[in-house]
Design a protein around this motif. Structure first.
Motif, PDB file in Angstrom:
ATOM      1  N   GLN A  31      -4.658   3.992  -7.403  1.00 10.51           N
ATOM      2  CA  GLN A  31      -5.500   4.666  -6.320  1.00 10.51           C
ATOM      3  C   GLN A  31      -6.367   5.746  -7.230  1.00 10.51           C
ATOM      4  OE1 GLN A  31      -3.317   6.963  -3.654  1.00 10.51           O
ATOM      5  NE2 GLN A  31      -5.056   6.820  -2.125  1.00 10.51           N
ATOM      6  N   ASN A  48       1.809  -1.907   2.364  1.00  3.14           N
ATOM      7  CA  ASN A  48       0.312  -1.552   3.112  1.00  3.14           C
ATOM      8  C   ASN A  48      -0.139  -2.403   3.986  1.00  3.14           C
ATOM      9  OD1 ASN A  48      -1.290   0.615   3.471  1.00  3.14           O
ATOM     10  ND2 ASN A  48      -2.800  -0.187   2.486  1.00  3.14           N
ATOM     11  N   SER A  85       1.231   6.796   4.640  1.00  2.45           N
ATOM     12  CA  SER A  85       1.426   8.044   3.691  1.00  2.45           C
ATOM     13  C   SER A  85       2.035   7.697   2.644  1.00  2.45           C
ATOM     14  CB  SER A  85       1.705   9.290   4.366  1.00  2.45           C
ATOM     15  OG  SER A  85       1.690  10.522   3.542  1.00  2.45           O
ATOM     16  N   THR A 124       3.069   4.862   1.254  1.00  2.00           N
ATOM     17  CA  THR A 124       2.471   4.237   0.370  1.00  2.00           C
ATOM     18  C   THR A 124       1.343   4.585  -0.342  1.00  2.00           C
ATOM     19  OG1 THR A 124       2.922   2.363   2.144  1.00  2.00           O
ATOM     20  CG2 THR A 124       1.312   1.828   0.467  1.00  2.00           C
ATOM     21  N   GLN A 125       0.524   5.365   0.151  1.00  2.00           N
ATOM     22  CA  GLN A 125      -0.227   6.051  -0.705  1.00  2.00           C
ATOM     23  C   GLN A 125       0.322   6.790  -1.730  1.00  2.00           C
ATOM     24  OE1 GLN A 125      -3.617   5.398  -0.152  1.00  2.00           O
ATOM     25  NE2 GLN A 125      -2.852   4.016   1.205  1.00  2.00           N
ATOM     26  N   ARG A 126       1.358   7.268  -1.602  1.00  2.00           N
ATOM     27  CA  ARG A 126       2.051   8.144  -2.781  1.00  2.00           C
ATOM     28  C   ARG A 126       2.440   7.233  -3.632  1.00  2.00           C
ATOM     29  NH1 ARG A 126       4.921  10.921   1.665  1.00  2.00           N
ATOM     30  NH2 ARG A 126       3.881  12.668   2.446  1.00  2.00           N
ATOM     31  N   ASN A 150      -2.761  13.356  -1.942  1.00  2.00           N
ATOM     32  CA  ASN A 150      -1.747  12.484  -2.196  1.00  2.00           C
ATOM     33  C   ASN A 150      -1.126  13.021  -3.458  1.00  2.00           C
ATOM     34  OD1 ASN A 150      -1.635  10.695  -0.066  1.00  2.00           O
ATOM     35  ND2 ASN A 150      -3.527   9.768  -0.939  1.00  2.00           N
TER      36      ASN A 150
END
Length: 186
Positions: free
Chosen positions: A105, A54, A93, A95-97, A151
Motif C-alpha cells: 500500500q 478486502n 481497517s 486489512t489496510q494495516r 495506517n
C-alpha cells in the motif's frame, strides 16, 4: 628448521583464524538472508490474504448497505445492520494495516487527528496486551493535526504495544501518551 616450523605454524594458525572468521561471517550473512526471505514470504502471504479478505469485505459491506435501504423503517434491523457495517469497517481497517505490513500500500500522508486515532485503537490494543497488563492513557486534548499515514501510525503503535507486552511477561503497565512538543512549530 625449528624456527621455520614455528613460523609456518603461526602462518597456518593465522590463516585458520581468518578462514573461521570468514565462515562465521558467511553463516551470519546466510542467516540474515534466510530471515529476509522469510519476511518477504510472510509479507507476500499477508498481502495476498489481506487483498482477498478486502474483496470479501467489500461484497459484505455492499450487501449490508443495500439491505439497509430495504429495512429503512425497522429500527431493530437497522441497529443490527449498523453493527454489522461497523464490524466490516473495522475489518477493512485491519486489512489496510495488513496491506501496509506487506508493503503493498502506498503511503497516504495527510492530516491525522492523533488523539482520535489512538482512542480508536483502544479496543485492539487492549485485546493485544491481554489481561496481565494495564494500559495507562494520557492523551492531551486539543492537539493540532499531525501529518502522517494513519495506517502506518496505527501499525507502529500496535508494534510498540506488542513489543512492550513481550518485554513484560510478568505483567505491569504500558503507558500510551500524546503531548504537544513545546519546541514544535504550529
Amino acid at each position: 628448521l625449528e624456527l621455520r616450523v614455528a613460523e609456518r605454524t603461526a602462518e597456518l594458525l593465522k590463516a585458520h583464524e581468518t578462514m573461521m572468521a570468514e565462515m562465521e561471517h558467511r553463516q551470519r550473512a546466510e542467516e540474515q538472508l534466510r530471515q529476509a526471505l522469510k519476511m518477504e514470504a510472510i509479507g507476500q502471504l499477508t498481502g495476498g490474504v489481506a487483498h482477498d479478505f478486502n474483496n470479501l469485505l467489500m461484497a459484505v459491506m455492499g450487501n449490508l448497505e443495500l439491505l439497509a435501504k430495504h429495512a429503512a423503517g425497522d429500527d431493530r434491523a437497522m441497529r443490527l445492520i449498523d453493527g454489522a457495517l461497523k464490524g466490516a469497517k473495522r475489518g477493512a481497517s485491519l486489512t489496510q494495516r495488513l496491506l501496509a505490513f506487506a508493503r503493498r500500500q502506498d503511503l497516504q500522508v495527510k492530516p491525522v487527528d492523533m488523539p482520535r486515532l489512538v482512542e480508536g485503537m483502544e479496543d485492539l490494543l487492549r485485546r493485544s496486551v491481554g489481561s496481565g497488563l494495564v494500559l495507562d492513557w494520557s492523551l492531551e486534548a486539543d492537539m493540532p493535526l499531525a501529518l502522517g499515514d494513519a495506517n502506518q501510525i496505527e501499525l507502529a503503535l500496535l508494534n510498540l504495544v506488542v513489543n512492550a507486552r513481550d518485554a513484560t511477561p510478568d505483567g505491569g503497565t504500558i503507558s500510551i501518551g500524546l503531548r504537544r512538543d513545546s519546541n514544535a512549530r504550529t
